[in-house]
Design a protein around this motif. Structure first.
Motif, PDB file in Angstrom:
ATOM      1  N   TYR A 123       0.837  -1.198   0.000  1.00  0.00           N
ATOM      2  CA  TYR A 123       0.000   0.000   0.000  1.00  0.00           C
ATOM      3  C   TYR A 123       0.874   1.250   0.000  1.00  0.00           C
ATOM      4  O   TYR A 123       1.947   1.268   0.618  1.00  0.00           O
ATOM      5  N   TYR A 154      -3.041   3.895  -2.856  1.00  0.00           N
ATOM      6  CA  TYR A 154      -2.745   3.015  -3.985  1.00  0.00           C
ATOM      7  C   TYR A 154      -2.376   1.646  -3.434  1.00  0.00           C
ATOM      8  O   TYR A 154      -1.783   1.540  -2.355  1.00  0.00           O
ATOM      9  N   THR A 156      -1.382  -2.778  -4.508  1.00  0.00           N
ATOM     10  CA  THR A 156      -1.185  -3.872  -5.446  1.00  0.00           C
ATOM     11  C   THR A 156      -1.085  -5.173  -4.666  1.00  0.00           C
ATOM     12  O   THR A 156      -0.481  -5.208  -3.583  1.00  0.00           O
ATOM     13  N   PHE A 170       0.652  -0.701  -9.219  1.00  0.00           N
ATOM     14  CA  PHE A 170      -0.303  -0.222  -8.231  1.00  0.00           C
ATOM     15  C   PHE A 170      -1.507   0.393  -8.930  1.00  0.00           C
ATOM     16  O   PHE A 170      -1.399   0.957 -10.023  1.00  0.00           O
ATOM     17  N   LEU A 172      -5.051   2.963  -8.062  1.00  0.00           N
ATOM     18  CA  LEU A 172      -5.650   3.899  -7.122  1.00  0.00           C
ATOM     19  C   LEU A 172      -6.927   3.267  -6.575  1.00  0.00           C
ATOM     20  O   LEU A 172      -7.881   3.041  -7.313  1.00  0.00           O
ATOM     21  N   SER A 173      -6.937   2.971  -5.273  1.00  0.00           N
ATOM     22  CA  SER A 173      -8.046   2.208  -4.704  1.00  0.00           C
ATOM     23  C   SER A 173      -9.049   3.051  -3.939  1.00  0.00           C
ATOM     24  O   SER A 173     -10.151   2.586  -3.647  1.00  0.00           O
ATOM     25  N   LYS A 196      -5.176  13.491  -7.909  1.00  0.00           N
ATOM     26  CA  LYS A 196      -4.924  12.320  -8.748  1.00  0.00           C
ATOM     27  C   LYS A 196      -3.739  12.531  -9.681  1.00  0.00           C
ATOM     28  O   LYS A 196      -3.265  11.570 -10.295  1.00  0.00           O
ATOM     29  N   THR A 201       2.380   6.729 -12.140  1.00  0.00           N
ATOM     30  CA  THR A 201       2.401   5.272 -11.952  1.00  0.00           C
ATOM     31  C   THR A 201       3.277   4.920 -10.752  1.00  0.00           C
ATOM     32  O   THR A 201       4.194   5.670 -10.392  1.00  0.00           O
TER      33      THR A 201
END
Length: 207
Positions: A123, A154, A156, A170, A172-173, A196, A201
């Motif tokens: 994270y 973010y 993954t 990753f 953006l969550s 944002k 990336t």
């Protein structure tokens, strides 16, 4: 001991901006926290920017035994709280091994994920002061309320038991709650604007 992973951050157009504070012009860069969380919920902090990790804030008087400006990293702090881990304070800062200055351009960080971590998520929580917009306008008490748009998270998912997979992107969550008393993660909507554009990336590479 553990698995060495390189994190490549590609900065966006709004990684850094300037703002006026009285007669001074301040160059604002983000604060960020990077951590690993395995499937059992165990947390390993991998990197935190100096101002937060050392609680070395300019222009802010912070109790040396408390975590000041917690609104910068509410999601990460609540994940630490959930496993009984302490928050950084001036008198109990994070070690040099996991802290560093915020870079001004694109950058890479090399970290070590512990041997106990096999599958789980990485994270990143990132926040920048004074990036106000119509949904998050400037407030008088800027040091103890949001300085602008909320932190973005973010993430993954990684599986170190899969030898053929060595790179992860990753996504953006969501964005964090308004204060450290809100542990939630909210879906991105059109109220989030320039925040944002801090990051283009983030990629993790197993070395």
């Amino acid at each position: 001991r553990g698995t060495t992973i390189q994190l490549d951050f590609s900065r966006g157009d709004f990684w850094m901006h300037e703002t006026k504070m009285g007669a001074m012009t301040l160059r604002i860069t983000p604060q960020l926290a990077l951590w690993a969380e395995d499937e059992l919920g165990n947390i390993t902090t991998l990197f935190v920017t100096n101002a937060f990790g050392k609680q070395d804030w300019k222009f802010a008087k912070i109790n040396p035994d408390s975590c000041g400006r917690s609104m910068c990293m509410p999601y990460w702090l609540n994940r630490l709280k959930a496993v009984g881990a302490s928050w950084p304070t001036k008198n109990n800062p994070l070690p040099d091994a996991v802290t560093g200055a915020t870079p001004t351009g694109s950058f890479s960080i090399t970290v070590t994920v512990p041997d106990s971590f096999k599958t789980g998520k990485l994270y990143v929580e990132i926040n920048k002061s004074f990036d106000n917009n119509d949904s998050w306008p400037a407030k008088k008490d800027a040091m103890e309320s949001f300085n602008g748009q909320p932190p973005l998270v973010y993430e993954t998912a990684i599986n170190l038991l899969e030898p053929s997979k060595t790179e992860w992107q990753f996504v953006l969550s969501g964005f964090s709650g308004n204060t450290v008393n809100d542990p939630s993660l909210y879906p991105i909507d059109n109220k989030i604007t320039t925040a944002k554009e801090m990051i283009k990336t983030i990629k993790a590479i197993k070395l």
